[in-house]
Design an enzyme around this catalytic site. Structure first.
Site, PDB file in Angstrom:
ATOM      1  N   ARG A 162       3.234  59.229  89.588  1.00 19.36           N
ATOM      2  CA  ARG A 162       2.142  60.181  89.876  1.00 19.36           C
ATOM      3  C   ARG A 162       2.610  61.629  89.692  1.00 19.36           C
ATOM      4  O   ARG A 162       2.280  62.519  90.486  1.00 19.36           O
ATOM      5  CB  ARG A 162       1.612  60.014  91.309  1.00 19.36           C
ATOM      6  CG  ARG A 162       1.044  58.678  91.639  1.00 19.36           C
ATOM      7  CD  ARG A 162      -0.248  58.394  90.886  1.00 19.36           C
ATOM      8  NE  ARG A 162      -0.847  57.187  91.381  1.00 19.36           N
ATOM      9  CZ  ARG A 162      -0.481  55.966  91.001  1.00 19.36           C
ATOM     10  NH1 ARG A 162       0.445  55.810  90.074  1.00 19.36           N
ATOM     11  NH2 ARG A 162      -1.065  54.901  91.508  1.00 19.36           N
ATOM     12  N   SER A 230      -5.803  56.724  96.846  1.00 18.95           N
ATOM     13  CA  SER A 230      -4.619  56.681  97.705  1.00 18.95           C
ATOM     14  C   SER A 230      -4.298  58.094  98.161  1.00 18.95           C
ATOM     15  O   SER A 230      -4.188  58.998  97.336  1.00 18.95           O
ATOM     16  CB  SER A 230      -3.404  56.150  96.945  1.00 18.95           C
ATOM     17  OG  SER A 230      -3.604  54.842  96.544  1.00 18.95           O
ATOM     18  N   GLU A 325      -0.132  62.030  97.948  1.00 20.96           N
ATOM     19  CA  GLU A 325      -0.300  61.977  96.502  1.00 20.96           C
ATOM     20  C   GLU A 325      -1.379  62.997  96.106  1.00 20.96           C
ATOM     21  O   GLU A 325      -1.383  63.534  95.008  1.00 20.96           O
ATOM     22  CB  GLU A 325      -0.742  60.562  96.116  1.00 20.96           C
ATOM     23  CG  GLU A 325      -1.078  60.426  94.669  1.00 20.96           C
ATOM     24  CD  GLU A 325      -1.860  59.165  94.368  1.00 20.96           C
ATOM     25  OE1 GLU A 325      -1.278  58.090  94.396  1.00 20.96           O
ATOM     26  OE2 GLU A 325      -3.062  59.280  94.102  1.00 20.96           O
TER      27      GLU A 325
HETATM   28  N1  EPU Z   1      -1.001  46.443 102.297  1.00 21.17           N
HETATM   29  C1  EPU Z   1      -1.033  46.278 103.668  1.00 21.17           C
HETATM   30  N2  EPU Z   1      -2.231  46.408 104.304  1.00 21.17           N
HETATM   31  C2  EPU Z   1      -3.379  46.660 103.613  1.00 21.17           C
HETATM   32  C3  EPU Z   1      -3.344  46.820 102.222  1.00 21.17           C
HETATM   33  C4  EPU Z   1      -2.132  46.717 101.581  1.00 21.17           C
HETATM   34  O1  EPU Z   1      -0.030  46.032 104.308  1.00 21.17           O
HETATM   35  O2  EPU Z   1      -4.437  46.751 104.262  1.00 21.17           O
HETATM   36  C5  EPU Z   1       0.292  46.291 101.605  1.00 21.17           C
HETATM   37  C6  EPU Z   1       0.469  44.888 101.117  1.00 21.17           C
HETATM   38  O3  EPU Z   1       1.802  44.512 101.302  1.00 21.17           O
HETATM   39  C7  EPU Z   1       0.176  45.001  99.642  1.00 21.17           C
HETATM   40  C8  EPU Z   1       0.746  46.364  99.357  1.00 21.17           C
HETATM   41  O4  EPU Z   1       0.373  47.135 100.500  1.00 21.17           O
HETATM   42  O5  EPU Z   1       0.798  44.001  98.914  1.00 21.17           O
HETATM   43  C9  EPU Z   1       0.275  46.999  98.094  1.00 21.17           C
HETATM   44  O6  EPU Z   1      -1.135  47.155  98.120  1.00 21.17           O
HETATM   45  P1  EPU Z   1      -1.966  47.389  96.788  1.00 21.17           P
HETATM   46  O7  EPU Z   1      -1.586  46.403  95.772  1.00 21.17           O
HETATM   47  O8  EPU Z   1      -3.390  47.538  97.170  1.00 21.17           O
HETATM   48  O9  EPU Z   1      -1.424  48.740  96.207  1.00 21.17           O
HETATM   49  P2  EPU Z   1      -0.889  50.082  96.863  1.00 21.17           P
HETATM   50  O10 EPU Z   1       0.577  50.123  96.698  1.00 21.17           O
HETATM   51  O11 EPU Z   1      -1.420  50.267  98.238  1.00 21.17           O
HETATM   52  C10 EPU Z   1      -1.003  51.355  94.570  1.00 21.17           C
HETATM   53  C11 EPU Z   1      -1.539  52.639  94.030  1.00 21.17           C
HETATM   54  C12 EPU Z   1      -3.046  52.531  93.770  1.00 21.17           C
HETATM   55  C13 EPU Z   1      -3.269  51.399  92.801  1.00 21.17           C
HETATM   56  C14 EPU Z   1      -2.723  50.115  93.427  1.00 21.17           C
HETATM   57  C15 EPU Z   1      -2.850  48.928  92.511  1.00 21.17           C
HETATM   58  C16 EPU Z   1      -0.142  54.397  94.931  1.00 21.17           C
HETATM   59  C17 EPU Z   1      -0.041  55.543  95.882  1.00 21.17           C
HETATM   60  N3  EPU Z   1      -1.285  53.718  94.976  1.00 21.17           N
HETATM   61  O12 EPU Z   1      -1.558  51.166  95.863  1.00 21.17           O
HETATM   62  O13 EPU Z   1      -3.446  53.732  93.152  1.00 21.17           O
HETATM   63  O14 EPU Z   1      -4.649  51.251  92.517  1.00 21.17           O
HETATM   64  O15 EPU Z   1      -1.301  50.280  93.702  1.00 21.17           O
HETATM   65  O16 EPU Z   1      -1.935  49.027  91.479  1.00 21.17           O
HETATM   66  O17 EPU Z   1       0.782  54.155  94.158  1.00 21.17           O
HETATM   67  C18 EPU Z   1      -4.319  55.919  93.610  1.00 21.17           C
HETATM   68  O18 EPU Z   1      -3.269  56.374  93.146  1.00 21.17           O
HETATM   69  O19 EPU Z   1      -5.239  56.680  94.031  1.00 21.17           O
HETATM   70  C19 EPU Z   1      -4.499  54.480  93.696  1.00 21.17           C
HETATM   71  C20 EPU Z   1      -5.575  53.932  94.237  1.00 21.17           C
END
Ligand code: EPU
Length: 329
Positions: A162, A230, A325
């Site tokens: 990012r 995010s 972010e």
């Molecule tokens: N998780 C929890 N509780 C929840 C939701 C998620 O514990 O309620 C944990 C779980 O372990 C899950 C992990 O978080 O496996 C990862 O969750 P997710 O796959 O939804 O992705 P994220 O890491 O939370 C990132 C990006 C998103 C992108 C998703 C999918 C960042 C800051 N965010 O989120 O990007 O859509 O992966 O690839 O890197 C954005 O940048 O605005 C954004 C939405």
């Protein structure tokens, strides 16, 4: 070109923060942009796309520049690849829908991300195992100080998680006007990431459909509930610290990355009990705690206080610093 004075920024940020700008100017060509740069020389300038990754912390005493350049065209092609040049104001998802229709692969995992082509190149947006830097060939810009065109190669953009040179060393100095993406004709699909694994998509269209379905269950729809996606980045901690934490929290999700161990901030925030909790009109989204939403007429101050309280409690509980972010303006 349109120019409006002393105007609400409500339509220019997806958080739905009702602050004002001295000027909002929209332009539809590079020539118009350079005219605006000359006219407003010396003023504080801010280039925005859809305003989907920023938080206005108060009235903006300057000129908000909005790109309404929205075309895209193929520049060249080989047997296996096509170079697509897209203008900065085009919505990223509109472009991806067209690419997927043509069975051009490389960006389907980025489907349904709010924001424009220009913002994608500044923010290095990413989702489901793909970052836009993986397909960016070059970025065309106008230098604010001189109004001269400058083309950045992918390497010169210094892309990180990012992150890009446009957010760091050259912040505010260049305005992105066009991005050239290099796509594959029916190339390999990236379906190894989490929720995509089980879907067994065979085409870019199937990946796009799956990504949209997942995003709809986890993330608020732009236009229905204010947010900036995010709010925090996922922290990367040293391996030794991650191992210590894993002894205390064996269920902690974690991923090995180049420079340490990545821990989902969503998990850390959830463990601290923030899911669904609010402060003023701002709230931690119950379906994805990495997202802060504008539940009811939130002010920037509500959002900043909530964000700081989250940062503090994650630090107190886990000894990990998490960083926004979202860009504070
Ligand atoms: N998780 C929890 N509780 C929840 C939701 C998620 O514990 O309620 C944990 C779980 O372990 C899950 C992990 O978080 O496996 C990862 O969750 P997710 O796959 O939804 O992705 P994220 O890491 O939370 C990132 C990006 C998103 C992108 C998703 C999918 C960042 C800051 N965010 O989120 O990007 O859509 O992966 O690839 O890197 C954005 O940048 O605005 C954004 C939405």
């Amino acid at each position: 070109m349109t120019i409006a004075n002393n105007i609400s920024l409500l339509p220019y940020n997806t958080f739905g923060i009702d602050v004002r700008a001295k000027v909002v100017a929209e332009y539809s060509s590079v020539t118009e942009l350079t005219e605006l740069l000359q006219r407003y020389r010396g003023e504080r300038l801010l280039a925005v796309g859809e305003g989907s990754n920023l938080l206005f912390t108060g009235d903006f005493d300057g000129v908000v520049l909005v790109s309404r350049m929205c075309r895209a065209k193929a520049l060249k092609e080989t047997e296996t690849e096509v170079w697509i040049e897209a203008e900065s104001g085009l919505k990223l998802d509109e472009l991806i829908a067209q690419l997927v229709d043509m069975n051009l692969t490389g960006m389907e995992n980025l489907s349904y991300i709010p924001g424009t082509v220009g913002a994608s190149a500044v923010q290095n947006v990413g989702a489901y195992g793909v970052e836009v830097k993986d397909v960016i060939e070059q970025v065309e810009t106008v230098e604010v100080a001189t109004s001269r065109t400058r083309v950045f190669t992918n390497k010169e953009c210094h892309y990180g998680y990012r992150d890009s040179v446009f957010k760091n060393d050259l912040q505010g100095q260049y305005i992105v006007t066009k991005v050239v993406y290099r796509l594959q004709k029916g190339g390999e699909l990236h379906t190894n990431y989490g929720g995509l694994k089980d879907i067994q998509a065979q085409t870019a269209q199937e990946v796009r459909d799956a990504v949209i379905a997942i995003r709809r269950t986890k993330l608020p729809e732009v236009g229905e509930l204010g947010s900036a996606g995010s709010f925090f980045k996922n922290p990367i901690v040293p391996t030794a610290q991650a191992n210590e934490l894993l002894q205390r929290y064996p269920a902690m999700p974690h991923y090995v990355v180049e420079d340490g161990i990545k821990i989902p901030a969503a998990w850390l925030i959830e463990q601290c009990g923030w899911k669904g909790k609010g402060l003023g009109g701002a709230e931690v989204y119950e379906k994805q705690p990495l997202v802060i939403v504008n539940r009811q007429h939130a002010t920037a101050s509500d959002i900043m206080h909530l964000a700081q309280a989250i940062v503090d409690s994650v630090n107190d509980t886990f000894g990990i610093n998490i960083y926004p972010e979202v860009n504070y303006i």
